[in-house]
Scaffold this active site. Structure first.
Site, PDB file in Angstrom:
ATOM      1  CB  ILE A  48      -0.945  -0.003   1.220  1.00 47.95           C
ATOM      2  CG1 ILE A  48      -2.016  -1.101   1.053  1.00 47.95           C
ATOM      3  CG2 ILE A  48      -1.613   1.353   1.397  1.00 47.95           C
ATOM      4  CD1 ILE A  48      -2.910  -1.272   2.264  1.00 47.95           C
ATOM      5  N   GLY A  49       1.947   1.239   0.770  1.00 45.90           N
ATOM      6  CA  GLY A  49       2.813   2.407   0.848  1.00 45.90           C
ATOM      7  C   GLY A  49       3.370   2.810  -0.499  1.00 45.90           C
ATOM      8  CE1 TYR A  68      -2.508  -4.758  11.469  1.00 46.73           C
ATOM      9  CE2 TYR A  68      -4.797  -5.485  11.384  1.00 46.73           C
ATOM     10  CZ  TYR A  68      -3.747  -4.778  10.839  1.00 46.73           C
ATOM     11  OH  TYR A  68      -3.932  -4.098   9.663  1.00 46.73           O
TER      12      TYR A  68
END
Length: 260
Positions: free
Chosen positions: A19-20, A152
C-alpha cells in the site's frame, strides 16, 4: 482533478512496497516530492525504479521507523515535510492465548510508536507553519475486531484515537489529521497468506474463497487494489479535502456493516 500537491514534500513510511508504494505513486503523480522509505537500500532502490515516471521527484530514505533510532535517522535526513503518511505497520496471525508480552510489545512499538514519534516532530512544524497533512493508515480491524490477532486489532483501534486527538490540536489552522481504514488489500504479503490458507486452490479461486469465508460482509466481494487506497490517501492529503479533519475514513469495500 488537480490536487495542488506540486512542490509539497511527502514522507510515506514503509513505501518500498504494498500500500505504501501505491500511496507514494499517487502523490508523485500529483507532483509531490516523495520520500521513499524502506529498511534496506536495495528495497528503496527497487521501489524508486518501480515508481519511475516523467517528472517524478523521488528521494530515497533508508530507515527502520519501527525503532527510535530509525525515527531519529528519518528526522535528521528529512527535518520538515508538508505531508506525513504513517503507513508502517505489521500484522501477525496469532491467537490471544499464544500472544506473549513480546508479541504485544513488538506490534505496539511498530504500529503505534512509529507514528507517534514521527507525528510528534512533524506535526509541530506543520502547526507552526499553519498548514500540513497527517494520515494514519489504520485498518477495518480497528472497528471490526479480528479474533485471530487481537494485538493487531488493538493497535489499529488505538490509531483512530491518536488521529482524532491530534486533529483537536489543529483547530484554526490549515492542518488536518485523519485515519484511513483499508480492508483486505492485494499486497504480496496478503496474497502469500491466502495461498498458505488455501494451498490446494489456484490464486484467483483462493482469493474468492478467502473473501467468502473471511469477509462475507464485503459489498464489493473482492480484494482491494493497493492503488485504490493510494488514490484515496492522495485526495485526503490535498487542499480539496480541507474540511476532512479528525475523520476515520473507511476504504474497506463495505465490509463494516455499522452506520457509524
Amino acid at each position: 482533478m488537480d490536487l495542488n500537491l506540486k512542490n509539497k514534500t511527502a514522507l510515506v513510511t514503509a513505501s518500498s512496497g504494498g500500500i505504501g508504494l501505491e500511496i507514494a505513486r499517487a502523490l508523485a503523480a500529483e507532483g509531490a516530492r516523495v520520500i521513499i522509505n524502506g529498511r534496506t537500500q536495495s528495497n528503496v532502490n527497487s521501489a524508486i525504479e518501480r515508481l519511475a515516471m516523467p517528472g517524478a521527484n523521488l528521494v530515497p530514505l533508508v530507515a527502520d521507523n519501527g525503532t527510535e533510532v530509525g525515527v531519529e535517522t528519518t528526522i535528521s535526513q528529512v527535518p520538515e515535510v508538508d505531508i506525513l503518511v504513517n503507513n508502517l505497520g505489521i500484522y501477525e496471525v496469532e491467537g490471544f492465548f499464544d500472544e506473549d508480552d513480546a508479541s504485544w510489545q513488538r506490534l505496539f512499538d511498530i504500529n503505534i510508536m512509529s507514528g507517534v514519534r514521527l507525528a510528534r516532530h512533524y506535526l509541530k512544524g506543520m502547526l507552526d507553519r499553519g498548514q500540513g497533512r497527517v494520515v494514519f493508515i489504520s485498518s477495518e480491524s480497528a472497528v471490526m475486531a479480528a479474533p485471530e490477532m487481537p494485538h493487531y486489532t488493538a493497535t489499529k483501534t488505538m490509531q483512530l484515537g491518536i488521529s482524532r486527538a491530534l486533529a483537536e490540536l489543529t483547530k484554526d489552522t490549515e492542518v488536518t489529521v485523519n485515519a484511513v481504514l483499508p480492508g483486505p488489500t492485494r499486497t504480496d504479503n496478503l496474497q502469500k497468506f491466502i495461498q498458505d490458507v488455501f494451498p490446494e486452490l489456484e490464486p484467483d479461486e483462493a482469493e474468492k474463497q478467502f473473501m467468502a469465508e473471511n469477509r462475507s460482509s464485503s459489498i464489493i466481494g473482492r480484494l482491494i487494489e493497493p492503488q485504490e487506497i493510494g488514490n484515496i490517501v492522495a485526495f485526503i492529503c490535498s487542499e480539496r479535502a480541507a474540511i476532512m479533519n479528525g475523520a476515520s475514513i473507511r476504504a474497506e469495500g463495505g465490509s463494516i456493516r455499522s452506520v457509524f
